[in-house]
Design a protein around this motif. Structure first.
Motif, PDB file in Angstrom:
ATOM      1  N   GLU A  82      77.982 -85.217  52.843  1.00 18.34           N
ATOM      2  CA  GLU A  82      78.948 -84.307  52.247  1.00 18.34           C
ATOM      3  C   GLU A  82      78.253 -82.969  52.008  1.00 18.34           C
ATOM      4  O   GLU A  82      77.028 -82.910  51.911  1.00 18.34           O
ATOM      5  N   SER A  83      79.029 -81.913  51.938  1.00 14.01           N
ATOM      6  CA  SER A  83      78.473 -80.589  51.686  1.00 14.01           C
ATOM      7  C   SER A  83      78.081 -80.475  50.226  1.00 14.01           C
ATOM      8  O   SER A  83      78.851 -80.850  49.336  1.00 14.01           O
ATOM      9  N   PHE A  84      76.899 -79.948  49.983  1.00 16.63           N
ATOM     10  CA  PHE A  84      76.411 -79.760  48.628  1.00 16.63           C
ATOM     11  C   PHE A  84      77.007 -78.482  48.054  1.00 16.63           C
ATOM     12  O   PHE A  84      76.949 -77.427  48.672  1.00 16.63           O
ATOM     13  N   SER A  85      77.585 -78.594  46.872  1.00 12.46           N
ATOM     14  CA  SER A  85      78.091 -77.414  46.170  1.00 12.46           C
ATOM     15  C   SER A  85      78.187 -77.742  44.684  1.00 12.46           C
ATOM     16  O   SER A  85      78.335 -78.907  44.298  1.00 12.46           O
ATOM     17  N   LEU A  86      78.062 -76.712  43.864  1.00 11.87           N
ATOM     18  CA  LEU A  86      78.217 -76.927  42.430  1.00 11.87           C
ATOM     19  C   LEU A  86      79.631 -77.407  42.149  1.00 11.87           C
ATOM     20  O   LEU A  86      80.586 -76.963  42.774  1.00 11.87           O
ATOM     21  N   GLY A  87      79.743 -78.323  41.216  1.00 15.13           N
ATOM     22  CA  GLY A  87      81.030 -78.917  40.892  1.00 15.13           C
ATOM     23  C   GLY A  87      81.321 -80.174  41.686  1.00 15.13           C
ATOM     24  O   GLY A  87      82.303 -80.868  41.408  1.00 15.13           O
ATOM     25  N   LEU A  88      80.462 -80.475  42.664  1.00 16.04           N
ATOM     26  CA  LEU A  88      80.658 -81.679  43.460  1.00 16.04           C
ATOM     27  C   LEU A  88      80.627 -82.897  42.543  1.00 16.04           C
ATOM     28  O   LEU A  88      79.742 -83.028  41.695  1.00 16.04           O
ATOM     29  N   ALA A  89      81.601 -83.769  42.693  1.00 16.26           N
ATOM     30  CA  ALA A  89      81.705 -84.943  41.822  1.00 16.26           C
ATOM     31  C   ALA A  89      81.822 -86.207  42.659  1.00 16.26           C
ATOM     32  O   ALA A  89      82.305 -86.182  43.789  1.00 16.26           O
ATOM     33  N   SER A  90      81.364 -87.303  42.068  1.00 14.27           N
ATOM     34  CA  SER A  90      81.486 -88.620  42.684  1.00 14.27           C
ATOM     35  C   SER A  90      81.872 -89.599  41.586  1.00 14.27           C
ATOM     36  O   SER A  90      81.352 -89.523  40.473  1.00 14.27           O
ATOM     37  N   LYS A  91      82.794 -90.492  41.911  1.00 12.52           N
ATOM     38  CA  LYS A  91      83.269 -91.469  40.921  1.00 12.52           C
ATOM     39  C   LYS A  91      82.660 -92.833  41.164  1.00 12.52           C
ATOM     40  O   LYS A  91      82.502 -93.263  42.299  1.00 12.52           O
ATOM     41  N   GLY A  92      82.367 -93.510  40.061  1.00  5.72           N
ATOM     42  CA  GLY A  92      81.893 -94.878  40.118  1.00  5.72           C
ATOM     43  C   GLY A  92      83.053 -95.855  40.064  1.00  5.72           C
ATOM     44  O   GLY A  92      84.188 -95.476  39.744  1.00  5.72           O
ATOM     45  N   VAL A  93      82.788 -97.120  40.340  1.00  6.25           N
ATOM     46  CA  VAL A  93      83.842 -98.134  40.363  1.00  6.25           C
ATOM     47  C   VAL A  93      84.424 -98.393  38.975  1.00  6.25           C
ATOM     48  O   VAL A  93      85.568 -98.807  38.849  1.00  6.25           O
ATOM     49  N   ALA A  94      83.648 -98.143  37.913  1.00  3.05           N
ATOM     50  CA  ALA A  94      84.138 -98.339  36.546  1.00  3.05           C
ATOM     51  C   ALA A  94      84.842 -97.089  36.011  1.00  3.05           C
ATOM     52  O   ALA A  94      85.260 -97.064  34.856  1.00  3.05           O
ATOM     53  N   GLY A  95      84.971 -96.050  36.829  1.00  2.42           N
ATOM     54  CA  GLY A  95      85.723 -94.862  36.448  1.00  2.42           C
ATOM     55  C   GLY A  95      84.904 -93.681  35.983  1.00  2.42           C
ATOM     56  O   GLY A  95      85.471 -92.622  35.694  1.00  2.42           O
ATOM     57  N   ALA A  96      83.584 -93.828  35.882  1.00  2.00           N
ATOM     58  CA  ALA A  96      82.761 -92.685  35.475  1.00  2.00           C
ATOM     59  C   ALA A  96      82.780 -91.622  36.563  1.00  2.00           C
ATOM     60  O   ALA A  96      82.839 -91.931  37.753  1.00  2.00           O
ATOM     61  N   SER A  97      82.740 -90.375  36.135  1.00  2.00           N
ATOM     62  CA  SER A  97      82.645 -89.256  37.062  1.00  2.00           C
ATOM     63  C   SER A  97      81.303 -88.577  36.836  1.00  2.00           C
ATOM     64  O   SER A  97      80.949 -88.244  35.705  1.00  2.00           O
ATOM     65  N   PHE A  98      80.559 -88.392  37.911  1.00  2.00           N
ATOM     66  CA  PHE A  98      79.260 -87.734  37.890  1.00  2.00           C
ATOM     67  C   PHE A  98      79.433 -86.404  38.625  1.00  2.00           C
ATOM     68  O   PHE A  98      79.799 -86.408  39.804  1.00  2.00           O
ATOM     69  N   SER A  99      79.197 -85.282  37.949  1.00  2.00           N
ATOM     70  CA  SER A  99      79.392 -83.965  38.548  1.00  2.00           C
ATOM     71  C   SER A  99      78.099 -83.167  38.512  1.00  2.00           C
ATOM     72  O   SER A  99      77.433 -83.109  37.477  1.00  2.00           O
ATOM     73  N   ILE A 100      77.765 -82.546  39.626  1.00  2.00           N
ATOM     74  CA  ILE A 100      76.605 -81.664  39.704  1.00  2.00           C
ATOM     75  C   ILE A 100      77.086 -80.272  39.304  1.00  2.00           C
ATOM     76  O   ILE A 100      77.856 -79.644  40.032  1.00  2.00           O
TER      77      ILE A 100
END
Length: 144
Positions: free
Chosen positions: A30-48
């Motif tokens: 995926e393209s790296f950019s600020l604000g990029l987020a990824s979700k976990g299976v338990a619903g957590a969101s991790f944002s750079i």
């Protein structure tokens, strides 16, 4: 004919425009950019939300990451990071240092993406209310 081909190659190599990253077209990345987020299976969101350098690169990288639950509330806990080069089946030669800043924000220093190629960086949160992880997969093509 041979001389024309060599001349064309040399002109192309001396061009001032940067060549496309060798793994940029890999369907896993995926393209790296600020604000990029990824979700976990338990619903957590991790944002750079912060990065030095501003693009992912070979060598040491620093990120500021926020972690929120499925409702968007910040999650404070213990964050860990694992990086892996899936094509080589090895991780970084050193561990990143993670500092909790509070309110779901974490500074991560020393993300060592030591080689060019595809890297998967997995961030995990462990807290009283939530245990989850999510991955980011990037193409690392040299240094900035």
């Amino acid at each position: 004919m041979r001389i024309a081909c060599i001349a064309a190659l040399l002109v192309g190599c001396s061009s001032s425009s940067a060549p496309a990253a060798f793994c940029a077209s890999d369907p896993r990345v995926e393209s790296f950019s600020l604000g990029l987020a990824s979700k976990g299976v338990a619903g957590a969101s991790f944002s750079i939300v912060g990065a030095t350098p501003s693009v992912v690169q070979q060598g040491l990288n620093e990120w500021t990451v926020t972690v929120t639950d499925a409702k968007g509330a910040p999650v404070d806990g213990t964050v860990t990071l694992a990086s892996l080069m899936p094509d080589h089946n090895h991780g970084s030669p050193t561990q990143a240092t993670i500092t909790a800043k509070g309110n779901g924000q974490y500074d991560i220093a020393g993300i060592n993406l030591s080689m060019r190629g595809v890297w998967t960086v997995t961030i995990t949160i462990a807290s009283a209310s939530l245990n989850d992880n999510a991955a980011f997969t990037f193409c690392v093509d040299g240094t900035e």
